[in-house]
Design a protein around this motif. Structure first.
Motif: not given
Length: 430
Positions: A31-41
């Motif tokens: 895993i390189c980076e988080v591109m987006g975060v939502g309520s379910r994942g």
């Protein structure tokens, strides 16, 4: 810069803590980076452990946070991904799962969605890019519809550019026979791909034609869907495409967002879209008419994806996708090939003639001389070629056959003729 695995200093501590739990994913990917975060994942960028150059996007969903209907939607999405393959639909890599999470792994699209591009840009898309984007989007929808699949959440955010500035020209896998994708003049227009298949309607052979399920995004949703009436999902898709095409030109949605769109949809006599902006006056009447028909309140009056694609192809055929510099270079090439060309007298005629339209007298004269020399060379090589017969056949080809748009000089055209007229016979091929 190459992608680097996410360590303690990347993103947030919570993201790192979560990443350490993704056992099934981390067994094959870094895993390189988080591109987006939502309520379910969340969505992360990752690279394969066995191929560091292979970057992917991974949608990570927590099983404990998924409702029953969301689990069904996820199953449909994976099923569709396994079934489809199209140059303007995001590529599917694989799906994984463990006790806690489900992972949907797709190709990485780095150009951002169309909505972001519109927000970042101070100008509208150039006409040729507008038509090419429309062609790509409609061809993807046509492909889905040919399998009985309706997307049901078509919007600006769900069309994502493959990159920021590179051209990714490919042939559309549509039902029409000819090659409908066009390569742009300067290679600066990226392709778009359709994403997010969580709301698809997949009609099996003999299955129910209509749906009553409300889904989609307000502002893009067809009026019959908003009113909870039975609707044909494919017709609803075409309405949403009309909204997208309208927004590409006007830089706004025709019926607003959220509450404004909800009020519009529930109104018994909703207003029509406004086409009074000057941007519409600069576009092909065929294109404007197409958008108006896609936004017809009566679903039966909307064109199908195949009909819409035919209109866009006509729009592309009606314009010359060449910059002023390209046209000048074309004239220079033509002038070098024959003194019969005059840049002052034949600036338009000669260009059109070279493209396979009605040949000018100047081009016929230049072509006659070139073919005379060509026939002499062919005769010396042992072929029996008559220059007059060759000229007649060449003119017929020019009137009835269209060459690739990136072949712009007279030299290109003569090369084209050689390929057609002097094509090796099957018996001479090894």
């Amino acid at each position: 810069m190459g992608a680097k695995p996410m360590g303690d200093s990347s993103n947030t501590n919570d993201a790192n803590k979560s990443a350490s739990q993704f056992k099934a994913l981390r067994a094959k990917y870094d895993i390189c980076e988080v591109m987006g975060v939502g309520s379910r994942g969340m969505v992360v960028r990752a690279v394969r452990k066995d191929n560091a150059k292979k970057q992917v996007a991974v949608k990570i969903l927590s099983k404990s946070r998924l409702r029953s209907e969301e689990k069904l939607a996820l199953a449909r999405e994976v099923a569709v991904f396994h079934h489809v393959s199209h140059p303007h639909i995001v590529g599917f890599e694989e799906s994984l799962e463990d006790n806690q999470h489900v992972y949907i792994i797709t190709e990485l699209l780095e150009g951002g969605d169309i909505r972001l591009r519109l927000n970042d840009s101070m100008t509208t898309f150039p006409k040729e890019q507008l038509f090419m984007l429309a062609e790509q989007m409609i061809s993807a929808v046509l492909y889905l519809h040919s399998f009985g699949i309706a997307h049901r959440d078509i919007k600006l955010e769900n069309f994502v550019f493959t990159s920021q500035n590179s051209c990714s020209h490919t042939r559309c896998h549509c039902t029409l026979e000819s090659d409908h994708c066009r390569k742009c003049a300067n290679g600066a227009y990226p392709a778009v791909k359709l994403i997010d298949f969580g709301m698809v309607y997949w009609r099996r052979p003999g299955g129910e034609q209509y749906s009553r399920h409300f889904c989609g995004t307000l502002g893009y949703t067809a009026p019959e869907v908003c009113k909870n009436a039975p609707y044909l999902p494919e017709c609803a898709d075409m309405w949403s495409l009309g909204v997208v095409l309208y927004a590409l030109v006007a830089r706004r949605l025709p019926f607003g967002h959220s509450e404004e769109a909800r009020k519009w949809a529930s109104c018994k006599c909703p207003a029509s879209a406004d086409f009074s902006d000057t941007e519409w006056d600069e576009l092909s009447p065929k294109f404007v008419s197409l958008v108006k028909r896609l936004l017809d309140l009566n679903p039966k009056n909307r064109p199908s994806a195949a009909q819409a694609l035919e209109v866009i192809v006509e729009c592309l055929d009606d314009i010359m996708i060449y910059s002023e510099t390209t046209s000048q270079e074309l004239e220079a090439d033509a002038s070098r090939e024959s003194g019969a060309f005059s840049s002052k007298r034949h600036s338009t005629t000669s260009v059109r003639s070279c493209l396979g339209e009605t040949p000018s007298s100047s081009l016929v004269a230049a072509l006659t001389d070139e073919l005379r020399q060509l026939s002499e060379r062919e005769n010396e090589a042992g072929r029996d070629v008559d220059s007059q017969e060759l000229l007649s056949e060449s003119l017929e080809i020019m009137n009835n056959r269209r060459r690739k748009r990136n072949q712009t000089s007279l030299d290109d055209f003569f090369g084209f003729l050689r390929d057609v007229i002097f094509r090796p016979s099957e018996e001479n091929q090894v």
